[in-house]
Design an enzyme around this catalytic site. Structure first.
Site, mmCIF file in Angstrom:
data_model
loop_
_atom_site.group_PDB
_atom_site.id
_atom_site.type_symbol
_atom_site.label_atom_id
_atom_site.label_comp_id
_atom_site.label_asym_id
_atom_site.label_seq_id
_atom_site.Cartn_x
_atom_site.Cartn_y
_atom_site.Cartn_z
ATOM 1 N N THR A 19 1.005 -1.144 -0.041
ATOM 2 C CA THR A 19 0.154 0.006 -0.053
ATOM 3 C C THR A 19 0.991 1.187 0.039
ATOM 4 O O THR A 19 0.509 2.391 -0.508
ATOM 5 C CB THR A 19 -1.068 -0.076 1.223
ATOM 6 O OG1 THR A 19 -1.776 -0.992 0.950
ATOM 7 C CG2 THR A 19 -1.763 1.216 1.410
ATOM 8 N N TYR A 33 -7.930 -0.003 -3.906
ATOM 9 C CA TYR A 33 -6.738 0.626 -4.732
ATOM 10 C C TYR A 33 -6.066 -0.391 -5.120
ATOM 11 O O TYR A 33 -6.030 -1.640 -4.695
ATOM 12 C CB TYR A 33 -5.990 1.456 -3.802
ATOM 13 C CG TYR A 33 -5.450 1.044 -2.560
ATOM 14 C CD1 TYR A 33 -4.280 0.394 -2.524
ATOM 15 C CD2 TYR A 33 -6.331 0.982 -1.274
ATOM 16 C CE1 TYR A 33 -3.764 -0.291 -1.438
ATOM 17 C CE2 TYR A 33 -5.889 0.479 -0.096
ATOM 18 C CZ TYR A 33 -4.694 -0.353 -0.254
ATOM 19 O OH TYR A 33 -4.206 -0.784 0.977
ATOM 20 N N SER A 66 1.469 -7.437 -0.759
ATOM 21 C CA SER A 66 2.145 -8.548 -0.061
ATOM 22 C C SER A 66 1.616 -9.724 0.304
ATOM 23 O O SER A 66 2.062 -10.905 0.490
ATOM 24 C CB SER A 66 2.770 -7.942 1.184
ATOM 25 O OG SER A 66 1.826 -7.712 2.202
ATOM 26 N N THR A 99 1.801 -4.434 4.343
ATOM 27 C CA THR A 99 1.460 -4.603 5.511
ATOM 28 C C THR A 99 1.024 -6.179 5.723
ATOM 29 O O THR A 99 1.197 -6.723 6.959
ATOM 30 C CB THR A 99 0.781 -3.613 6.361
ATOM 31 O OG1 THR A 99 -0.700 -3.675 5.843
ATOM 32 C CG2 THR A 99 1.351 -2.288 6.464
ATOM 33 N N ASP A 100 0.247 -6.681 4.895
ATOM 34 C CA ASP A 100 -0.355 -8.010 5.125
ATOM 35 C C ASP A 100 0.483 -8.992 5.845
ATOM 36 O O ASP A 100 -0.053 -9.960 6.584
ATOM 37 C CB ASP A 100 -1.081 -8.394 3.738
ATOM 38 C CG ASP A 100 -2.212 -7.505 3.573
ATOM 39 O OD1 ASP A 100 -2.613 -6.504 4.467
ATOM 40 O OD2 ASP A 100 -3.013 -7.770 2.618
ATOM 41 N N LYS A 172 0.356 -8.081 12.720
ATOM 42 C CA LYS A 172 -0.570 -7.052 12.167
ATOM 43 C C LYS A 172 -1.929 -7.378 12.965
ATOM 44 O O LYS A 172 -2.546 -8.577 13.114
ATOM 45 C CB LYS A 172 -0.881 -7.189 10.803
ATOM 46 C CG LYS A 172 -1.998 -5.846 10.101
ATOM 47 C CD LYS A 172 -1.886 -6.165 8.548
ATOM 48 C CE LYS A 172 -2.926 -5.064 8.057
ATOM 49 N NZ LYS A 172 -2.829 -4.864 6.622
ATOM 50 N N GLU A 295 2.741 -36.485 27.086
ATOM 51 C CA GLU A 295 2.158 -37.498 26.092
ATOM 52 C C GLU A 295 2.466 -37.014 24.503
ATOM 53 O O GLU A 295 2.942 -37.405 23.975
ATOM 54 C CB GLU A 295 0.821 -37.608 26.222
ATOM 55 C CG GLU A 295 0.301 -38.877 25.773
ATOM 56 C CD GLU A 295 -1.099 -38.960 25.725
ATOM 57 O OE1 GLU A 295 -1.949 -38.323 26.092
ATOM 58 O OE2 GLU A 295 -1.701 -40.097 25.391
#
Ligand code: ASP
Length: 336
Positions: A19, A33, A66, A99-100, A172, A295
């Site tokens: 972005t 966008y 991203s 940012t993703d 995020k 276990e």
């Protein structure tokens, strides 16, 4: 060229899209966008003050949203960073990124970059064309951080919204708001005011020069996938499909402290018995540690410690380049 006490540091900006490089049709639009649209020169030229704090050069590594990040781009990026940081003329790296999946790339680099020089990822929540776009200030802060002497030895960092986070701890947390990154288990490690960086803590986990993972010469990473746990989820369909498509490891985004629906768990136990796959238990909760019972240790499960599923996947991929022994991989998850 050595860096004298008065010379400006040399910072290389590696652009990957996101972005921060996004363009919308209207300055009011902060959704709908195209991310990864503008080139690195446009991003640099949008912040004329950068030249006052560093000598800047830019390279375009990719220009993508991203959410479309790939292992191939990770390897290209990491190899380029390692080459650049070997050069005594380069003092720090800034990576512009969506940012993703920024936290995943940051954590990957934290484990495979072999230098103690600053490496900083930065992005934006609003496209470059928006009113009050956050990209330019974030980029200025990231360059200030990559230029600062105190940023050495801190591992890979993310600089967003005046705060600095360690790659190991950051995630995020909001789909749209500029205050989206948090480190739920530890908090931010620094904040930035008018280009000055104030550190207050750091992650104690091993990184960069102290990490044994080496991607030099690697063409691909072992395939690791994530399965999500939810009510009424007793099926083995997802795990089976991943296994058949070549997965070497599975991260389970379990409920609570890593619980897995018993039907799915029984199938995983069968696979572990035959050493078909490595299974790391993580949690969908978002913070806190996933413990293993005696276990489960016996059955061959790995604890993802307090890594969220998407970051546990990154570490498991790298761990699998070294070993498939769950006990060894558990130790890796405790250290990194
Ligand atoms: N979808 C965008 C990306 O990750 C979101 C952003 O950059 O904020 O590339």
């Amino acid at each position: 060229m050595g860096v004298s006490a008065f010379a400006k540091p040399n910072v290389v900006i590696l652009a990957t899209g996101g972005t921060i490089a996004g363009e919308a049709k209207s300055e009011l639009a902060t959704t709908g966008y195209k991310a990864g649209s503008l080139g690195v020169d446009v991003l640099i030229n949008a912040v004329p003050d950068l030249v006052n704090i560093a000598n800047i050069s830019g390279e375009q590594i990719a220009n993508i949203d991203s959410s479309n990040m790939t292992d191939e781009i990770w390897l290209k990026l990491a190899n380029r960073i390692n080459t650049l940081l070997k050069d005594s003329k380069v003092d720090g790296i800034v990576i512009t990124h969506g940012t993703d999946t920024m936290e995943e790339t940051a954590y990957f680099l934290n484990l495979v970059v072999k230098s103690n020089k600053p490496v900083v990822l930065v992005g934006a929540m609003r496209p470059a064309t928006a009113i009050s776009a956050d990209g330019p200030k974030n980029l200025y802060n990231a360059v200030a951080l990559a230029s600062s002497k105190e940023a050495k030895d801190k591992g890979v960092m993310i600089a967003m919204n005046d705060k600095v986070y360690s790659a190991r701890e950051v995630t995020k947390t909001h789909t749209l708001n500029v205050e989206t990154f948090k480190a739920p288990n530890s908090g931010e490690i620094a904040y930035i005011v008018d280009g000055k960086v104030f550190f207050n803590s750091n992650s104690i986990k091993l990184h960069t020069k102290k990490s044994p993972f080496d991607i030099k010469g690697l063409k691909a990473l072992p395939k690791v996938d994530i399965v999500y746990t939810y009510s009424n989820d007793g099926s083995k369909v997802a795990v089976e499909a991943f296994l058949n498509s070549g997965s070497k490891g599975i991260v389970v985004a379990g409920s609570g402290a890593g619980s897995i629906h018993e039907n799915q768990k029984n199938y995983l136990i069968e696979l572990l018995k035959d050493k078909k796959i490595v299974v790391a238990k993580s949690s969908r909760v978002g913070s806190g540690l996933v413990p293993l019972s005696a276990e489960e240790v016996e059955q061959g499960f790995v604890s993802a410690n307090n890594l969220n599923p998407q970051k546990a996947r990154v570490l498991l991929m790298l761990a699998l380049t070294k070993t498939t022994d769950p006990k060894e991989i558990n130790k890796i998850f405790e250290q990194y």
